[in-house]
Design an enzyme around this catalytic site. Structure first.
Site, PDB file in Angstrom:
ATOM      1  CG  ASP A   1      -0.264   0.013   2.500  1.00 34.89           C
ATOM      2  OD1 ASP A   1       0.961  -0.104   2.482  1.00 34.89           O
ATOM      3  OD2 ASP A   1      -0.933   0.180   3.521  1.00 34.89           O
TER       4      ASP A   1
ATOM      5  CB  SER B   1       3.910   8.331   4.626  1.00 29.50           C
ATOM      6  OG  SER B   1       5.211   8.118   4.143  1.00 29.50           O
ATOM      7  NE  ARG B   2      -1.352   2.807   5.629  1.00 25.83           N
ATOM      8  CZ  ARG B   2      -2.133   1.802   5.920  1.00 25.83           C
ATOM      9  NH1 ARG B   2      -3.221   2.013   6.589  1.00 25.83           N
ATOM     10  NH2 ARG B   2      -1.840   0.590   5.542  1.00 25.83           N
ATOM     11  CG  LEU B   3       1.270  11.660   5.254  1.00 34.44           C
ATOM     12  CD1 LEU B   3       2.609  12.387   5.279  1.00 34.44           C
ATOM     13  CD2 LEU B   3       0.450  12.045   6.491  1.00 34.44           C
TER      14      LEU B   3
END
Ligand SMILES: Cc1cc2nc3c(=O)[nH]c(=O)nc-3n(C[C@H](O)[C@H](O)[C@H](O)COP(=O)(O)O)c2cc1C
Length: 280
Positions: free
Chosen positions: A72, A257-259
Protein backbone atom coordinates in the site's frame (compact mmCIF):
# COMPACT_ATOMS: atom_id res chain seq x y z
CA UNK A 1 -26.98 18.21 -17.85
CA UNK A 2 -27.10 14.57 -18.88
CA UNK A 3 -23.85 12.89 -19.75
CA UNK A 4 -24.10 9.44 -21.19
CA UNK A 5 -21.29 7.75 -23.09
CA UNK A 6 -21.10 4.04 -22.26
CA UNK A 7 -22.51 3.95 -18.86
CA UNK A 8 -22.14 7.33 -17.76
CA UNK A 9 -23.09 9.82 -17.84
CA UNK A 10 -26.09 8.07 -18.23
CA UNK A 11 -20.91 -21.11 10.95
CA UNK A 12 -19.33 -19.82 12.15
CA UNK A 13 -16.98 -19.52 15.02
CA UNK A 14 -14.34 -18.21 12.71
CA UNK A 15 -12.97 -14.85 13.50
CA UNK A 16 -11.05 -12.71 11.04
CA UNK A 17 -8.72 -9.93 11.91
CA UNK A 18 -7.65 -7.25 9.49
CA UNK A 19 -4.79 -6.05 11.59
CA UNK A 20 -1.52 -7.64 12.62
CA UNK A 21 -2.12 -10.07 15.47
CA UNK A 22 -0.49 -8.96 18.72
CA UNK A 23 -0.54 -12.33 20.43
CA UNK A 24 2.22 -14.80 19.50
CA UNK A 25 -0.13 -17.64 20.48
CA UNK A 26 -2.49 -16.83 17.63
CA UNK A 27 -2.60 -19.09 14.62
CA UNK A 28 -1.26 -16.42 12.32
CA UNK A 29 0.46 -13.34 13.54
CA UNK A 30 2.62 -10.56 12.26
CA UNK A 31 5.95 -12.18 13.13
CA UNK A 32 5.14 -15.33 11.15
CA UNK A 33 3.31 -13.70 8.25
CA UNK A 34 6.23 -13.23 5.91
CA UNK A 35 7.16 -16.88 5.90
CA UNK A 36 3.63 -17.87 5.00
CA UNK A 37 2.14 -17.90 1.56
CA UNK A 38 -0.75 -15.45 1.98
CA UNK A 39 -3.07 -17.88 0.22
CA UNK A 40 -2.49 -20.50 2.90
CA UNK A 41 -4.85 -20.00 5.78
CA UNK A 42 -2.76 -21.59 8.54
CA UNK A 43 0.96 -21.92 9.28
CA UNK A 44 2.47 -25.25 8.16
CA UNK A 45 3.33 -26.48 11.65
CA UNK A 46 -0.12 -25.71 13.01
CA UNK A 47 -2.45 -28.68 13.42
CA UNK A 48 -5.41 -28.75 10.99
CA UNK A 49 -8.22 -26.47 12.01
CA UNK A 50 -11.23 -28.54 12.77
CA UNK A 51 -13.02 -26.60 15.41
CA UNK A 52 -11.40 -23.27 16.10
CA UNK A 53 -12.17 -21.60 19.35
CA UNK A 54 -14.01 -18.33 19.20
CA UNK A 55 -10.88 -16.42 20.01
CA UNK A 56 -8.62 -18.00 17.38
CA UNK A 57 -7.55 -15.65 14.64
CA UNK A 58 -7.48 -17.49 11.32
CA UNK A 59 -6.46 -14.80 8.90
CA UNK A 60 -4.54 -11.61 9.17
CA UNK A 61 -4.16 -9.26 6.25
CA UNK A 62 -0.59 -8.78 5.00
CA UNK A 63 1.32 -6.75 7.53
CA UNK A 64 1.62 -3.12 6.57
CA UNK A 65 5.11 -2.79 7.88
CA UNK A 66 8.58 -2.32 6.48
CA UNK A 67 8.81 -5.96 5.44
CA UNK A 68 5.70 -5.76 3.29
CA UNK A 69 6.04 -2.33 1.87
CA UNK A 70 4.74 -2.87 -1.66
CA UNK A 71 1.16 -3.52 -0.66
CA UNK A 72 0.00 0.00 0.00
CA UNK A 73 2.66 2.46 -0.97
CA UNK A 74 0.44 4.84 -2.83
CA UNK A 75 2.52 6.68 -5.36
CA UNK A 76 0.41 7.19 -8.47
CA UNK A 77 -0.51 10.80 -8.04
CA UNK A 78 -1.52 13.80 -6.03
CA UNK A 79 -4.62 15.93 -5.90
CA UNK A 80 -4.81 19.67 -5.34
CA UNK A 81 -7.69 22.07 -5.13
CA UNK A 82 -6.90 23.73 -8.45
CA UNK A 83 -7.38 20.41 -10.29
CA UNK A 84 -10.95 20.08 -9.07
CA UNK A 85 -14.00 21.42 -10.84
CA UNK A 86 -14.96 24.31 -8.56
CA UNK A 87 -18.61 24.16 -9.57
CA UNK A 88 -19.69 20.54 -9.56
CA UNK A 89 -18.72 17.16 -8.14
CA UNK A 90 -20.65 15.60 -11.03
CA UNK A 91 -18.30 16.86 -13.71
CA UNK A 92 -15.36 16.11 -11.41
CA UNK A 93 -16.65 12.54 -11.04
CA UNK A 94 -17.04 12.29 -14.80
CA UNK A 95 -13.41 13.37 -15.26
CA UNK A 96 -12.19 10.76 -12.79
CA UNK A 97 -14.49 8.07 -14.18
CA UNK A 98 -13.23 8.69 -17.70
CA UNK A 99 -9.64 8.54 -16.46
CA UNK A 100 -10.42 5.23 -14.72
CA UNK A 101 -11.85 3.83 -17.97
CA UNK A 102 -8.79 4.97 -19.88
CA UNK A 103 -6.29 3.67 -17.34
CA UNK A 104 -7.35 0.06 -17.17
CA UNK A 105 -9.53 0.10 -14.08
CA UNK A 106 -11.64 -3.05 -14.26
CA UNK A 107 -15.32 -2.13 -14.26
CA UNK A 108 -14.99 1.30 -12.65
CA UNK A 109 -18.78 1.39 -12.44
CA UNK A 110 -18.65 -1.26 -9.70
CA UNK A 111 -19.61 0.41 -6.45
CA UNK A 112 -20.54 -0.45 -2.89
CA UNK A 113 -24.03 0.78 -2.01
CA UNK A 114 -24.73 1.07 1.71
CA UNK A 115 -28.11 1.54 3.32
CA UNK A 116 -29.35 1.37 6.89
CA UNK A 117 -32.48 0.05 8.49
CA UNK A 118 -34.49 2.12 10.95
CA UNK A 119 -35.12 2.12 13.84
CA UNK A 120 -32.37 -0.48 14.41
CA UNK A 121 -29.70 1.53 12.63
CA UNK A 122 -28.39 -1.75 11.24
CA UNK A 123 -26.26 -1.08 8.15
CA UNK A 124 -25.98 -3.28 5.08
CA UNK A 125 -23.74 -2.94 2.04
CA UNK A 126 -23.60 -4.65 -1.32
CA UNK A 127 -21.91 -4.19 -4.68
CA UNK A 128 -23.97 -2.79 -7.52
CA UNK A 129 -23.25 -1.18 -10.88
CA UNK A 130 -23.52 2.53 -11.47
CA UNK A 131 -25.47 2.99 -14.66
CA UNK A 132 -26.01 6.72 -15.06
CA UNK A 133 -24.91 10.03 -13.73
CA UNK A 134 -26.45 13.39 -14.39
CA UNK A 135 -26.70 16.63 -12.48
CA UNK A 136 -29.40 15.12 -10.26
CA UNK A 137 -27.37 12.20 -9.03
CA UNK A 138 -25.92 8.70 -9.36
CA UNK A 139 -28.26 6.02 -10.68
CA UNK A 140 -28.21 2.28 -9.99
CA UNK A 141 -30.87 -0.28 -10.92
CA UNK A 142 -32.31 -2.89 -8.65
CA UNK A 143 -35.28 -4.70 -7.18
CA UNK A 144 -37.58 -2.61 -5.03
CA UNK A 145 -39.95 -5.31 -3.94
CA UNK A 146 -38.13 -7.83 -1.83
CA UNK A 147 -34.47 -6.83 -1.49
CA UNK A 148 -32.90 -5.64 1.72
CA UNK A 149 -31.96 -2.30 0.20
CA UNK A 150 -35.63 -1.84 -0.74
CA UNK A 151 -36.71 -2.42 2.86
CA UNK A 152 -34.02 -0.10 4.19
CA UNK A 153 -34.88 2.82 1.95
CA UNK A 154 -38.60 2.54 2.72
CA UNK A 155 -37.87 4.15 6.09
CA UNK A 156 -34.46 5.69 5.63
CA UNK A 157 -33.63 7.63 2.52
CA UNK A 158 -29.95 8.06 3.38
CA UNK A 159 -27.51 5.93 1.39
CA UNK A 160 -23.88 5.97 0.39
CA UNK A 161 -21.80 4.83 -2.57
CA UNK A 162 -18.11 3.95 -2.35
CA UNK A 163 -15.95 3.47 -5.44
CA UNK A 164 -12.40 2.07 -5.27
CA UNK A 165 -10.23 2.41 -8.34
CA UNK A 166 -7.13 0.55 -7.30
CA UNK A 167 -5.13 1.06 -10.48
CA UNK A 168 -5.35 4.81 -9.92
CA UNK A 169 -5.25 4.65 -6.14
CA UNK A 170 -8.46 6.62 -5.99
CA UNK A 171 -11.60 6.39 -3.92
CA UNK A 172 -14.82 8.33 -4.33
CA UNK A 173 -17.45 8.49 -1.60
CA UNK A 174 -20.96 9.74 -2.14
CA UNK A 175 -23.53 10.30 0.60
CA UNK A 176 -27.02 11.48 -0.02
CA UNK A 177 -30.73 10.93 -0.13
CA UNK A 178 -32.24 8.41 -2.50
CA UNK A 179 -35.30 8.56 -4.68
CA UNK A 180 -36.86 5.91 -6.86
CA UNK A 181 -36.99 6.72 -10.53
CA UNK A 182 -40.28 6.48 -12.34
CA UNK A 183 -41.07 3.44 -14.47
CA UNK A 184 -41.01 5.42 -17.70
CA UNK A 185 -37.47 6.63 -17.04
CA UNK A 186 -36.38 3.20 -15.78
CA UNK A 187 -37.85 1.47 -18.85
CA UNK A 188 -35.29 3.27 -21.04
CA UNK A 189 -32.43 1.47 -19.28
CA UNK A 190 -34.38 -1.79 -18.91
CA UNK A 191 -34.81 -1.94 -22.68
CA UNK A 192 -31.03 -1.89 -23.15
CA UNK A 193 -30.60 -5.09 -21.10
CA UNK A 194 -30.27 -8.43 -22.81
CA UNK A 195 -33.45 -10.48 -22.82
CA UNK A 196 -32.18 -12.90 -20.17
CA UNK A 197 -31.57 -10.06 -17.74
CA UNK A 198 -34.98 -8.55 -18.43
CA UNK A 199 -36.59 -11.93 -17.76
CA UNK A 200 -34.42 -12.36 -14.67
CA UNK A 201 -35.59 -9.07 -13.19
CA UNK A 202 -39.17 -10.34 -13.44
CA UNK A 203 -38.36 -13.81 -12.15
CA UNK A 204 -36.23 -13.09 -9.10
CA UNK A 205 -37.72 -12.30 -5.71
CA UNK A 206 -34.41 -10.72 -4.84
CA UNK A 207 -32.93 -11.74 -1.47
CA UNK A 208 -35.84 -14.00 -0.50
CA UNK A 209 -34.97 -17.52 0.67
CA UNK A 210 -35.20 -20.19 -2.07
CA UNK A 211 -36.09 -23.82 -1.58
CA UNK A 212 -33.53 -24.63 -4.26
CA UNK A 213 -32.15 -23.48 -7.62
CA UNK A 214 -35.02 -25.34 -9.35
CA UNK A 215 -37.53 -22.97 -7.78
CA UNK A 216 -35.81 -19.98 -9.37
CA UNK A 217 -35.51 -21.78 -12.70
CA UNK A 218 -39.22 -22.55 -12.52
CA UNK A 219 -40.04 -18.88 -12.08
CA UNK A 220 -37.77 -18.02 -15.02
CA UNK A 221 -39.65 -20.57 -17.15
CA UNK A 222 -42.98 -19.04 -16.13
CA UNK A 223 -41.81 -15.55 -17.13
CA UNK A 224 -40.39 -16.83 -20.43
CA UNK A 225 -43.76 -18.38 -21.23
CA UNK A 226 -45.57 -15.21 -20.26
CA UNK A 227 -43.51 -13.09 -22.65
CA UNK A 228 -43.00 -15.71 -25.36
CA UNK A 229 -42.79 -14.17 -28.82
CA UNK A 230 -42.82 -10.69 -27.33
CA UNK A 231 -39.69 -8.65 -28.00
CA UNK A 232 -40.66 -5.66 -25.87
CA UNK A 233 -41.08 -6.50 -22.23
CA UNK A 234 -42.56 -3.99 -19.79
CA UNK A 235 -40.45 -3.21 -16.75
CA UNK A 236 -41.67 -4.92 -13.57
CA UNK A 237 -43.33 -2.45 -11.20
CA UNK A 238 -41.00 -3.72 -8.44
CA UNK A 239 -37.81 -2.99 -10.38
CA UNK A 240 -36.09 0.17 -11.57
CA UNK A 241 -33.67 3.00 -10.98
CA UNK A 242 -32.53 4.36 -7.67
CA UNK A 243 -31.03 7.82 -7.77
CA UNK A 244 -28.62 8.82 -5.01
CA UNK A 245 -28.71 12.62 -4.81
CA UNK A 246 -25.47 13.63 -3.11
CA UNK A 247 -25.11 15.93 -0.16
CA UNK A 248 -21.39 15.22 -0.03
CA UNK A 249 -18.92 13.76 -2.54
CA UNK A 250 -15.34 13.04 -1.53
CA UNK A 251 -12.42 12.53 -3.91
CA UNK A 252 -9.52 10.62 -2.38
CA UNK A 253 -6.10 10.21 -3.93
CA UNK A 254 -3.68 7.83 -2.25
CA UNK A 255 -0.32 9.33 -1.25
CA UNK A 256 2.85 8.03 0.33
CA UNK A 257 2.95 7.28 4.05
CA UNK A 258 -0.84 7.38 4.06
CA UNK A 259 -0.79 11.15 3.83
CA UNK A 260 -3.55 11.02 1.27
CA UNK A 261 -5.16 13.96 -0.49
CA UNK A 262 -8.87 14.25 0.22
CA UNK A 263 -11.33 16.87 -0.96
CA UNK A 264 -14.97 16.92 -0.01
CA UNK A 265 -17.74 18.74 -1.86
CA UNK A 266 -20.70 19.69 0.34
CA UNK A 267 -23.96 20.88 -1.16
CA UNK A 268 -24.99 24.38 -0.14
CA UNK A 269 -28.54 25.65 0.27
CA UNK A 270 -28.27 27.83 -2.82
CA UNK A 271 -27.43 24.76 -4.92
CA UNK A 272 -23.71 25.49 -5.08
CA UNK A 273 -20.94 23.41 -3.59
CA UNK A 274 -18.31 24.08 -0.94
CA UNK A 275 -14.98 22.25 -1.30
CA UNK A 276 -12.82 21.45 1.72
CA UNK A 277 -9.57 19.55 2.13
CA UNK A 278 -9.85 16.75 4.71
CA UNK A 279 -7.09 15.30 6.81
CA UNK A 280 -6.12 11.78 5.76
C1 LIG B 1 -20.07 -6.75 -9.08
C2 LIG B 1 -21.52 -6.85 -8.67
C3 LIG B 1 -22.45 -6.03 -9.26
C4 LIG B 1 -23.78 -6.10 -8.89
N1 LIG B 1 -24.68 -5.24 -9.47
C5 LIG B 1 -25.95 -5.24 -9.03
C6 LIG B 1 -26.86 -4.25 -9.51
O1 LIG B 1 -26.53 -3.39 -10.34
N2 LIG B 1 -28.13 -4.28 -9.03
C7 LIG B 1 -28.54 -5.20 -8.08
O2 LIG B 1 -29.70 -5.18 -7.69
N3 LIG B 1 -27.69 -6.12 -7.59
C8 LIG B 1 -26.41 -6.16 -8.03
N4 LIG B 1 -25.53 -7.07 -7.52
C9 LIG B 1 -26.01 -8.01 -6.48
C10 LIG B 1 -26.01 -7.28 -5.12
O3 LIG B 1 -24.70 -7.23 -4.60
C11 LIG B 1 -26.95 -7.93 -4.07
O4 LIG B 1 -26.69 -9.31 -3.99
C12 LIG B 1 -28.43 -7.72 -4.43
O5 LIG B 1 -28.67 -6.43 -4.91
C13 LIG B 1 -29.32 -7.97 -3.20
O6 LIG B 1 -28.94 -7.09 -2.16
P1 LIG B 1 -29.90 -6.60 -0.98
O7 LIG B 1 -30.89 -7.68 -0.65
O8 LIG B 1 -28.95 -6.28 0.14
O9 LIG B 1 -30.63 -5.38 -1.44
C14 LIG B 1 -24.20 -7.04 -7.91
C15 LIG B 1 -23.24 -7.87 -7.31
C16 LIG B 1 -21.92 -7.78 -7.70
C17 LIG B 1 -20.91 -8.69 -7.03
Amino acid sequence: MRIAPNLLFRSSLLKMALHPAQDAGKLICKSSWNSINPTIQSPPETPPLTSPADTDILTVAPANDKTNSQADQYAKGALSLDELDPKSPFTQFHTWFTAAQQNGVHQPETVCLSTASLPSGRVSARMVYLKELDSRGFVVYSNFGTSKKAKDIENNKWASLTFWWREMERQVRVEGLVERMGSEESQVYYDTRIRGSRIGAWASKQSQVLEGREQLEGWVKDVEERFEGQEEIPIPEFWGGLRIKPETVEFWQGRESRLHDRFQYTRLEDGGWKIERLSP
